[in-house]
Design a protein around this motif. Structure first.
Motif, short mmCIF file in Angstrom:
data_model
loop_
_atom_site.label_atom_id
_atom_site.label_comp_id
_atom_site.label_asym_id
_atom_site.label_seq_id
_atom_site.Cartn_x
_atom_site.Cartn_y
_atom_site.Cartn_z
N GLU A 1 -29.61 83.34 28.27
CA GLU A 1 -28.79 82.86 27.15
C GLU A 1 -27.52 82.18 27.64
O GLU A 1 -27.01 81.26 27.01
CB GLU A 1 -28.43 84.04 26.24
N TRP B 1 -28.87 75.14 27.44
CA TRP B 1 -29.91 74.75 26.49
C TRP B 1 -29.54 73.49 25.70
O TRP B 1 -30.41 72.92 25.02
CB TRP B 1 -30.18 75.90 25.51
N ASP B 2 -28.29 73.07 25.80
CA ASP B 2 -27.87 71.85 25.10
C ASP B 2 -27.98 70.61 25.98
O ASP B 2 -27.65 69.51 25.55
CB ASP B 2 -26.42 71.98 24.62
N SER C 1 -46.13 79.02 27.38
CA SER C 1 -46.52 79.82 26.22
C SER C 1 -47.61 80.82 26.57
O SER C 1 -47.64 81.93 26.01
CB SER C 1 -46.96 78.91 25.06
N ARG D 1 -36.34 89.19 28.33
CA ARG D 1 -35.51 88.00 28.55
C ARG D 1 -36.37 86.80 28.95
O ARG D 1 -36.13 85.67 28.52
CB ARG D 1 -34.46 88.28 29.62
N THR E 1 -38.11 85.32 25.91
CA THR E 1 -37.14 84.51 25.15
C THR E 1 -36.87 83.19 25.86
O THR E 1 -36.81 82.13 25.23
CB THR E 1 -35.83 85.30 24.97
N MET E 2 -36.72 83.25 27.17
CA MET E 2 -36.44 82.05 27.98
C MET E 2 -37.58 81.05 27.86
O MET E 2 -37.35 79.84 27.69
CB MET E 2 -36.23 82.46 29.44
N GLY F 1 -39.76 80.80 25.42
CA GLY F 1 -39.76 80.27 24.07
C GLY F 1 -38.69 79.21 23.86
O GLY F 1 -38.94 78.16 23.26
N LYS F 2 -37.49 79.47 24.38
CA LYS F 2 -36.40 78.50 24.24
C LYS F 2 -36.68 77.24 25.06
O LYS F 2 -36.29 76.13 24.66
CB LYS F 2 -35.07 79.13 24.67
N SER F 3 -37.35 77.38 26.21
CA SER F 3 -37.64 76.20 27.03
C SER F 3 -38.65 75.29 26.34
O SER F 3 -38.55 74.06 26.43
CB SER F 3 -38.17 76.62 28.41
N ALA G 1 -39.00 75.08 23.01
CA ALA G 1 -38.23 74.47 21.92
C ALA G 1 -37.35 73.35 22.45
O ALA G 1 -37.17 72.32 21.79
CB ALA G 1 -37.39 75.54 21.22
N HIS G 2 -36.77 73.55 23.65
CA HIS G 2 -35.91 72.53 24.25
C HIS G 2 -36.68 71.22 24.47
O HIS G 2 -36.13 70.13 24.28
CB HIS G 2 -35.38 73.05 25.59
#
Length: 291
Positions: free
Chosen positions: A21, A26-27, A71, A110, A113-114, A116-118, A120-121
């Protein structure tokens, strides 16, 4: 007095752990000229289908393939966490063995979550495994127990580890993807050490029939995971029929060589612990991890 494996891993976890996080930007913008993963490791590299794609389409496919792999990794980590918590239910809550198992579950939370966020990124679908395999995954904790559970975890983790060690060094790849790989490689090293120790400990003393069951379960589970890494639906992203793309990938010598490269280390370990016998080699060849 020497420390046990769980005790050593607990100390390492305390010294070297990341929080995705805060440790990943992530931006960060997506650079359209950079790859989602190494082009040479994509499933269609070197095929006629690959030659027919533009550079932009090749990069697009790499983004979708890395999302598929991430995934599927997330899907298997959820299975892994359930298995470890199942085992911890009957473990000694005062012992380092349980303490490390819970620490690993926290790591995997973690990591999931990482991943999943990657995905989405990158702005692409979280493909996961095919529907039939996703359903079979629900049976894992009911059917796969003992050394085959930890052997399957080891194979899934180590094939990704081999691949990610190359990803994190490749400056052609998106920076966020490289950082995700770097974090995962560092923390999964502990998980693989724990899995190897569990396999060795649990295999010792098995009867011939019990060992045969573990060999079959290990081979079938790893077949399922390895063949699911690239969901055929990724090929739609560049206008290729999934059935056509899947057929081309499975027959692609470059992709088959990549899968064997990823499987070399964990399969050598399984041979050393009698979990990869000659009578299971057909299944392992079908997984593409064995040539």
């Amino acid at each position: 007095m020497s420390l046990s494996v769980p005790e050593r891993l607990l100390k390492s976890s305390a010294r070297h752990s990341y929080d995705p996080e805060v440790d990943i930007d992530w931006d960060a913008p997506i650079d359209p000229t950079l790859w989602g993963m190494q082009p040479e490791r994509t499933s269609l590299y070197g095929t006629e289908l690959w030659e027919g794609l533009t550079q932009e389409q090749r990069i697009t496919l790499s983004n979708h393939e890395v999302a598929s792999i991430a995934s599927v990794g997330l899907w298997f980590e959820l299975i892994l966490m359930q298995m470890m918590l199942r085992d911890a239910y009957d473990d000694d809550p005062t012992a380092a063995h349980m303490h490390y198992a819970l620490t690993e579950v926290a790591d995997e939370c973690r990591h999931s979550t990482m991943f999943g966020k990657s995905i989405a990124h990158l702005g692409v679908p979280a493909y996961g495994p095919p529907t039939s395999v996703h359903r079979l995954g629900r049976l894992f904790n009911a059917v796969v127990r003992g050394p085959s559970a930890y052997a399957s975890i080891l194979v899934a983790e180590e094939i990704l580890d081999t691949w990610q060690r190359e990803v994190m060094k490749d400056e052609r790849v998106q920076p966020v993807t490289r950082m995700v790989a770097r974090i995962h490689v560092l923390e999964e090293a502990r998980h693989m050490t724990f899995a190897r120790d569990e396999v060795r400990r649990q295999v010792a003393g098995l009867s011939g029939l019990a060992l045969l069951k573990q060999q079959v379960l290990t081979a079938q589970t790893c077949f399922m995971v390895a063949r699911s890494l690239v969901n055929p639906e990724v090929y739609r992203s560049v206008g290729i029929d999934p059935r056509v793309g899947r057929r081309a990938a499975l027959g692609n010598p470059h992709y088959r060589a990549t899968m064997q490269w990823m499987g070399e280390k964990p399969l050598a370990f399984l041979r050393s612990t009698d979990l990869l016998p000659a009578h299971q080699e057909k299944t392992w060849r079908g997984s593409l991890l064995l040539g």
